[in-house]
Scaffold this active site. Structure first.
Site, PDB file in Angstrom:
ATOM      1  N   TYR A  43      34.727  81.739  38.462  1.00  5.71           N
ATOM      2  CA  TYR A  43      34.193  82.766  39.354  1.00  5.71           C
ATOM      3  C   TYR A  43      32.951  82.289  40.105  1.00  5.71           C
ATOM      4  O   TYR A  43      32.108  83.077  40.499  1.00  5.71           O
ATOM      5  CB  TYR A  43      33.934  84.061  38.584  1.00  5.71           C
ATOM      6  CG  TYR A  43      35.230  84.711  38.183  1.00  5.71           C
ATOM      7  CD1 TYR A  43      35.964  85.457  39.094  1.00  5.71           C
ATOM      8  CD2 TYR A  43      35.744  84.527  36.913  1.00  5.71           C
ATOM      9  CE1 TYR A  43      37.172  86.016  38.749  1.00  5.71           C
ATOM     10  CE2 TYR A  43      36.962  85.088  36.555  1.00  5.71           C
ATOM     11  CZ  TYR A  43      37.665  85.837  37.478  1.00  5.71           C
ATOM     12  OH  TYR A  43      38.863  86.379  37.132  1.00  5.71           O
ATOM     13  N   ASP A  91      22.281  97.767  36.728  1.00  3.54           N
ATOM     14  CA  ASP A  91      23.035  98.683  37.597  1.00  3.54           C
ATOM     15  C   ASP A  91      23.427  98.062  38.941  1.00  3.54           C
ATOM     16  O   ASP A  91      24.054  98.706  39.771  1.00  3.54           O
ATOM     17  CB  ASP A  91      22.263  99.997  37.797  1.00  3.54           C
ATOM     18  CG  ASP A  91      20.956  99.783  38.560  1.00  3.54           C
ATOM     19  OD1 ASP A  91      20.639  98.615  38.879  1.00  3.54           O
ATOM     20  OD2 ASP A  91      20.252 100.776  38.826  1.00  3.54           O
ATOM     21  N   THR A 122      16.136  94.821  37.562  1.00  8.59           N
ATOM     22  CA  THR A 122      14.728  94.472  37.769  1.00  8.59           C
ATOM     23  C   THR A 122      14.588  93.633  39.041  1.00  8.59           C
ATOM     24  O   THR A 122      14.992  92.467  39.053  1.00  8.59           O
ATOM     25  CB  THR A 122      14.206  93.669  36.555  1.00  8.59           C
ATOM     26  OG1 THR A 122      14.609  94.349  35.382  1.00  8.59           O
ATOM     27  CG2 THR A 122      12.699  93.491  36.593  1.00  8.59           C
ATOM     28  N   ASP A 204      41.028  66.304  68.778  1.00 10.17           N
ATOM     29  CA  ASP A 204      41.008  65.825  67.393  1.00 10.17           C
ATOM     30  C   ASP A 204      41.539  64.382  67.334  1.00 10.17           C
ATOM     31  O   ASP A 204      42.638  64.136  66.844  1.00 10.17           O
ATOM     32  CB  ASP A 204      41.880  66.784  66.563  1.00 10.17           C
ATOM     33  CG  ASP A 204      41.931  66.424  65.094  1.00 10.17           C
ATOM     34  OD1 ASP A 204      41.055  65.664  64.631  1.00 10.17           O
ATOM     35  OD2 ASP A 204      42.854  66.905  64.406  1.00 10.17           O
TER      36      ASP A 204
HETATM   37  C1  SPV Z   1      42.673  69.146  59.956  1.00  5.58           C
HETATM   38  O1  SPV Z   1      42.440  70.303  59.576  1.00  5.58           O
HETATM   39  O2  SPV Z   1      41.978  68.556  60.756  1.00  5.58           O
HETATM   40  C2  SPV Z   1      43.827  68.436  59.397  1.00  5.58           C
HETATM   41  C3  SPV Z   1      44.987  69.172  58.924  1.00  5.58           C
HETATM   42  O3  SPV Z   1      43.807  67.229  59.395  1.00  5.58           O
HETATM   43  S1  SPV Z   1      46.116  69.212  60.236  1.00  5.58           S
HETATM   44  O4  SPV Z   1      45.454  69.792  61.374  1.00  5.58           O
HETATM   45  O5  SPV Z   1      47.249  69.999  59.798  1.00  5.58           O
HETATM   46  O6  SPV Z   1      46.516  67.845  60.517  1.00  5.58           O
HETATM   47 MG    MG Z   2      42.300  66.379  60.561  1.00  9.02          MG
END
Ligand code: SPV
Ligand code: MG
Length: 431
Positions: A43, A91, A122, A204
């Protein structure tokens, strides 16, 4: 003599706890429950001293007669065992997600005439400082780094959500839901290359460099305590990767996942629609081994991500790579797929697990999103990563708001769906 029970999940005894003990002592024989390591870790209340030390600490309090281990946040087992006349608690649990636990305790007690007593919490400067210091300690690299391995040992599945900023880090850290009397929250954070790049308005393709990625991690670390898994893309040049391993370890990152691609990396969800080259087993194994040799602690994990299913190279190739990369030192395997159905992922997991029972398995169910965490766990998956859903939910909401302001030449029409001003200005806790 009446029996009084109270459960502690603290590493430091302060005035607030002593107030509870004093009130308990007036009612009868005081039994303190020490929440077990397992329950605390589950948790996200990670202990900074051992379970044994906590028991010793609680025992040392005058008027505590007995200390027992409570192995779950829910009180069912201890109440059945001890049958206390009274249960005492601060509480503060009357509000927020813990209210469900309180209600459950009240119900259990009412079945035999037991009584729940809430002691005014407290709130003073010393107590506040101790609470803050305990939290800050959990954010320290030496505590945070090892938490992923601890979670893998304890949780049926480590639920991980994407974070790419302080704010998304806070969502990952603080979001808790209560369901059927149980509390649920994310266990870890994934610093996705896709979302980190997208937040910076970049593609990316490893264009956002490591310095910038480290800056993102630092922003997240400043406001969170949960463990971090870094999406390390291809890891770049092996000669650079070994330095980055040291940096990540020092910062307190728990794991890096490297994908077995080479050259210009594109996002996996493009699959074979764009040109992407998978690294040879030898080349990628050497990178993994070099990273493992550079690593200084036992906590840090280097996880190999296999792109064979993404690049349509087949199951046999994926499995062969998995076993080769483990041989090279990988601490875990991530298997990825962009199919809508989870079948190939499950086949991989089953076949992998028939030969290897221990090495952690990671999956990212972005495309095959109908499968549940439980089902994945039953096929041997240890870590489930929700890799991009926060970004994908925020972007359309922001875009719609921008369009509507342009459309109406004022902001009134969008106001209903906005967080109230009062809430946004108090969203971030002040020290
Ligand atoms: C990312 O989150 O950048 C990943 C996962 O590499 S994916 O986008 O599915 O390739
Ligand atoms: Mg990635």
């Amino acid at each position: 003599m009446k029996t009084v029970y109270t459960c502690f999940c603290t590493d430091v005894i302060h005035e607030g706890h002593l107030n509870i003990i004093e009130a308990a002592h007036k009612l009868g024989k005081v039994i303190v429950g020490a929440l077990s390591d397992k329950a605390l870790i589950r948790y996200n209340k990670f202990p900074t001293i051992s379970q044994q030390e906590r028991v010793k600490l609680y025992r040392s309090i005058a008027s505590v007669e007995e200390v027992v281990i409570q192995d779950d946040m829910l009180y069912d087992d201890v109440i059945t065992l001890i049958h206390p006349d009274y249960v005492l608690h601060g509480d503060n649990w009357k509000e927020g997600p813990e209210a469900a636990i309180r209600a459950h305790v009240e119900k259990l007690l009412s079945q035999y005439g037991g009584q729940l007593i809430d002691i005014p919490y407290t709130y003073n400067e010393v107590v506040k400082k101790i609470d803050l210091q305990l939290r800050e300690k959990l954010a320290m690299p030496e505590f945070r780094r090892k938490r992923l391995r601890q979670l893998i040992e304890i949780c049926p599945v480590v639920k991980t959500i994407e974070a790419h900023s302080g704010l998304t880090g806070l969502i990952a850290e603080k979001t808790v839901v209560e369901q059927d009397g149980k509390l649920d929250q994310f266990d870890a954070m994934w610093v996705s290359s896709l979302c980190d790049s997208t937040a910076k308005g970049k593609p990316d393709i490893e264009l956002v460099d490591m310095s910038s990625r480290l800056r993102t991690i630092d922003d997240i670390m400043e406001v969170t305590t949960k463990p971090i898994i870094l999406d390390g893309d291809t890891g770049g040049l092996t000669e650079h990767f070994v330095y980055n391993v040291r940096t990540l370890e020092r910062m307190g990152v728990s794991a890096v996942i490297l994908e077995d691609k080479t050259g210009l990396k594109k996002n996996s969800l493009f699959g074979t629609e764009v040109e992407q080259t998978q690294a040879s087993i030898e080349e990628f194994s050497e990178k993994i081994s070099a990273g493992k040799r550079a690593q200084l602690t036992d906590d840090f994990m280097i996880i190999a991500r296999i792109e064979s299913l993404i690049l349509s190279r087949g199951m046999e190739d994926a499995l062969h790579r998995a076993f080769s990369f483990i041989e090279a030192g990988a601490d875990g395997i991530m298997i990825h797929s962009r199919k809508k159905e989870p079948d190939e992922i499950l086949e991989f997991c089953d076949r992998f697990r028939s030969e290897n029972r221990k090495t952690p398995l990671v999956v990212v169910p972005s495309s095959f999103n109908t499968i549940t965490e439980d089902e994945l766990a039953r096929h041997g998956v240890n870590i489930v990563i929700y890799a991009n859903q926060l970004t994908r939910s925020a972007f359309p909401a922001m875009q719609q708001t921008a369009e509507d302001i342009l459309r109406y030449h004022r902001a009134k029409e969008v106001d209903d769906r906005l967080m109230p001003i009062k809430q946004i200005i108090t969203l971030i806790d002040e020290l």
